[in-house]
Design a protein around this motif. Sequence first.
Motif, PDB file in Angstrom:
ATOM      1  N   SER A   7       0.607  -1.259   0.018  1.00  0.00           N
ATOM      2  CA  SER A   7       0.138  -0.039  -0.205  1.00  0.00           C
ATOM      3  C   SER A   7       0.703   1.197  -0.020  1.00  0.00           C
ATOM      4  CB  SER A   7      -1.008   0.076   1.239  1.00  0.00           C
ATOM      5  OG  SER A   7      -1.766   1.102   1.143  1.00  0.00           O
ATOM      6  N   PRO A   8       1.805   1.617   0.929  1.00  0.00           N
ATOM      7  CA  PRO A   8       2.643   2.713   0.914  1.00  0.00           C
ATOM      8  C   PRO A   8       3.422   2.862  -0.558  1.00  0.00           C
ATOM      9  CG  PRO A   8       3.358   1.472   2.663  1.00  0.00           C
ATOM     10  CD  PRO A   8       2.188   0.606   2.084  1.00  0.00           C
ATOM     11  N   TRP A   9       4.185   1.809  -0.660  1.00  0.00           N
ATOM     12  CA  TRP A   9       5.121   1.544  -1.671  1.00  0.00           C
ATOM     13  C   TRP A   9       4.444   2.008  -2.997  1.00  0.00           C
ATOM     14  CZ3 TRP A   9       9.255   2.962   0.635  1.00  0.00           C
ATOM     15  CH2 TRP A   9       9.551   2.361   1.821  1.00  0.00           C
ATOM     16  N   PHE A  10       3.269   1.223  -3.185  1.00  0.00           N
ATOM     17  CA  PHE A  10       2.626   1.510  -4.522  1.00  0.00           C
ATOM     18  C   PHE A  10       2.293   2.873  -4.901  1.00  0.00           C
ATOM     19  CE2 PHE A  10      -1.241   1.662  -7.082  1.00  0.00           C
ATOM     20  CZ  PHE A  10      -0.583   0.922  -8.289  1.00  0.00           C
ATOM     21  N   PHE A  11       1.803   3.770  -3.659  1.00  0.00           N
ATOM     22  CA  PHE A  11       1.504   5.088  -3.762  1.00  0.00           C
ATOM     23  C   PHE A  11       2.801   5.959  -4.185  1.00  0.00           C
ATOM     24  CE2 PHE A  11       0.841   9.294  -1.960  1.00  0.00           C
ATOM     25  CZ  PHE A  11      -0.147   9.648  -2.862  1.00  0.00           C
ATOM     26  N   VAL A  12       3.680   5.519  -3.470  1.00  0.00           N
ATOM     27  CA  VAL A  12       5.151   6.352  -3.914  1.00  0.00           C
ATOM     28  C   VAL A  12       5.469   6.126  -5.321  1.00  0.00           C
ATOM     29  CG1 VAL A  12       7.601   6.417  -3.162  1.00  0.00           C
ATOM     30  CG2 VAL A  12       5.920   6.416  -1.331  1.00  0.00           C
ATOM     31  N   MET A  13       5.635   4.942  -5.476  1.00  0.00           N
ATOM     32  CA  MET A  13       6.035   4.545  -7.106  1.00  0.00           C
ATOM     33  C   MET A  13       4.856   5.369  -8.080  1.00  0.00           C
ATOM     34  SD  MET A  13       5.941   1.078  -9.015  1.00  0.00           S
ATOM     35  CE  MET A  13       4.144   1.008  -9.330  1.00  0.00           C
ATOM     36  N   LEU A  14       3.808   5.260  -7.688  1.00  0.00           N
ATOM     37  CA  LEU A  14       2.730   5.743  -8.710  1.00  0.00           C
ATOM     38  C   LEU A  14       2.916   7.456  -8.711  1.00  0.00           C
ATOM     39  CD1 LEU A  14       0.367   5.265 -10.483  1.00  0.00           C
ATOM     40  CD2 LEU A  14      -0.998   5.869  -8.196  1.00  0.00           C
ATOM     41  N   MET A  15       3.254   7.978  -7.642  1.00  0.00           N
ATOM     42  CA  MET A  15       3.502   9.540  -7.730  1.00  0.00           C
ATOM     43  C   MET A  15       4.696   9.646  -8.145  1.00  0.00           C
ATOM     44  SD  MET A  15       1.164  11.264  -6.328  1.00  0.00           S
ATOM     45  CE  MET A  15       0.078  10.468  -7.110  1.00  0.00           C
ATOM     46  N   SER A  16       5.747   8.781  -8.125  1.00  0.00           N
ATOM     47  CA  SER A  16       7.170   9.272  -8.876  1.00  0.00           C
ATOM     48  C   SER A  16       6.969   8.995 -10.372  1.00  0.00           C
ATOM     49  CB  SER A  16       8.126   8.460  -8.477  1.00  0.00           C
ATOM     50  OG  SER A  16       8.056   6.971  -8.370  1.00  0.00           O
TER      51      SER A  16
END
Length: 55
Positions: A7-16
């Motif tokens: 959950s948190p890592w997917f959001f970081v990857m998506l934002m980057s």
Amino acid sequence: MSQLNPSPWFFVMLMSWLTFSLIIQPKLLSLIHTNPPSNKTSTTTKTTPWTWPWT
């Protein structure tokens, strides 16, 4: 185990990726190349076969 929770890592990857795709990439593609390639004719050099001393 927090590293297995996507959950948190997917959001970081998506934002980057969105930042790169929408903001950084168009700025990089709009830069003017300082040394544009020119249309040069290719020169062919004549090669001679090597004479081997033992043959």
